[in-house]
Design an enzyme around this catalytic site. Structure first.
Site, short mmCIF file in Angstrom:
data_model
loop_
_atom_site.label_atom_id
_atom_site.label_comp_id
_atom_site.label_asym_id
_atom_site.label_seq_id
_atom_site.Cartn_x
_atom_site.Cartn_y
_atom_site.Cartn_z
N GLY A 120 0.83 -1.20 0.00
CA GLY A 120 0.00 0.00 0.00
C GLY A 120 0.86 1.24 0.00
O GLY A 120 2.00 1.23 -0.48
N CYS A 121 0.34 2.34 0.52
CA CYS A 121 1.06 3.61 0.54
C CYS A 121 2.44 3.43 1.15
O CYS A 121 2.58 2.98 2.29
CB CYS A 121 0.27 4.64 1.34
SG CYS A 121 1.13 6.23 1.53
N TYR A 122 3.47 3.79 0.40
CA TYR A 122 4.83 3.46 0.85
C TYR A 122 5.32 4.31 2.01
O TYR A 122 6.28 3.94 2.67
CB TYR A 122 5.82 3.49 -0.31
CG TYR A 122 5.91 4.73 -1.18
CD1 TYR A 122 5.46 5.99 -0.80
CD2 TYR A 122 6.51 4.62 -2.44
CE1 TYR A 122 5.59 7.09 -1.61
CE2 TYR A 122 6.65 5.73 -3.28
CZ TYR A 122 6.18 6.96 -2.86
OH TYR A 122 6.32 8.06 -3.67
#
Length: 269
Positions: free
Chosen positions: A109-111
């Site tokens: 997901g969002c890094y």
């Protein structure tokens, strides 16, 4: 209260500009957060797994909107560049490794949150460095803006540089399955699109063997057979723009995916 996409949303009649402002915010919120349709005829227990909390009685629904992370999500920064690629500079690709170090490349997901959790839990315990970037796509040296469009094939990922004498690749992969939800295809929390997929990108035959073994055990013991994580060879890595590195350390109130947290699961057998 209005309903959009079977989703109760909050109006903003106090905004000074016009009623159209309220309408626009209703649309934004309903598209960001889409909880399941609820019946008003049967009481439901409140849920804490979504950004909307419902207090439900036999006659009405009281909706409370939690705004933490909303505006930081809406304002996730983009590069100022108008191009899809940040070339033609030499690729911000794989950096050289310190002697004896190894790479662990994962997408969850969002890094921002992925990097943040690995740094938080493994700093001083074998983590040498961590970078956020893009992997698994077709565009050369992509920008964040391009990847966010979901058309380049890349995943937002974290590249963990670690000392295997202090922490093992197996430990890092087990942590991966604890810190995010690997059962949602092309989605993590409210973030949707193939760039937010769950994936492990291995750098050797040994890493592939370990990744598949841990995945099989985590699938059986932790995630009820629902894991959809991609396991693939690590292709070309592109380091993201500098302002994305250490993002949550530099911006403590910045957006962090709500599904990024360490789950208290039993050790794998």
């Amino acid at each position: 209260m209005k309903i959009y996409n079977n989703c109760p949303v909050v109006s903003f009649p106090s905004f000074p500009s016009s009623s159209s402002t309220s309408y626009i915010f209703d649309i934004i919120i309903s598209h960001l957060y889409k909880p399941p349709q609820l019946s008003t005829s049967t009481p439901h227990p409140p849920t804490t797994s979504l950004p909307l909390l419902y207090t439900i009685t036999n006659t009405h629904i009281t909706t409370t909107m939690i705004f933490n992370n909303l505006f930081s999500r809406l304002s996730r920064p983009f590069t100022a560049a108008t191009r899809l690629s940040i070339a033609p500079e030499s690729p911000a690709a794989t950096t050289s490794l310190p002697e004896g170090a190894q790479r662990c490349t994962v997408a969850a997901g969002c890094y921002w949150g992925t990097e943040h959790l690995y740094r938080k839990h493994f700093s001083g315990k074998g983590l040498i460095d961590a970078k956020v970037g893009f992997i698994g796509g077709d565009l050369t040296n992509p920008s964040y803006r391009a990847v966010c469009g979901g058309k380049t094939g890349h995943a937002e990922a974290a590249e963990i540089i670690f000392d295997p004498s202090q922490v093992s690749y197996r430990q890092l992969i087990e942590f991966f399955y604890r810190m995010h939800d690997p059962t949602t295809l092309n989605r993590q929390g409210p973030d949707t699109g193939p760039q937010y997929r769950s994936a492990i990108y291995f750098h050797s035959d040994e890493q592939e063997r370990i990744a598949r073994d841990v995945t099989e055990k985590a699938n059986a013991q932790w995630w009820q057979g629902k894991i959809v994580t991609e396991i693939a060879p690590a292709g070309q890595w592109w380091t993201a723009e500098e302002y994305h590195q250490l993002y949550l350390e530099r911006n403590p109130e910045g957006y962090e995916c709500p599904s990024h947290f360490l789950r208290p699961l039993k050790d794998l057998e």
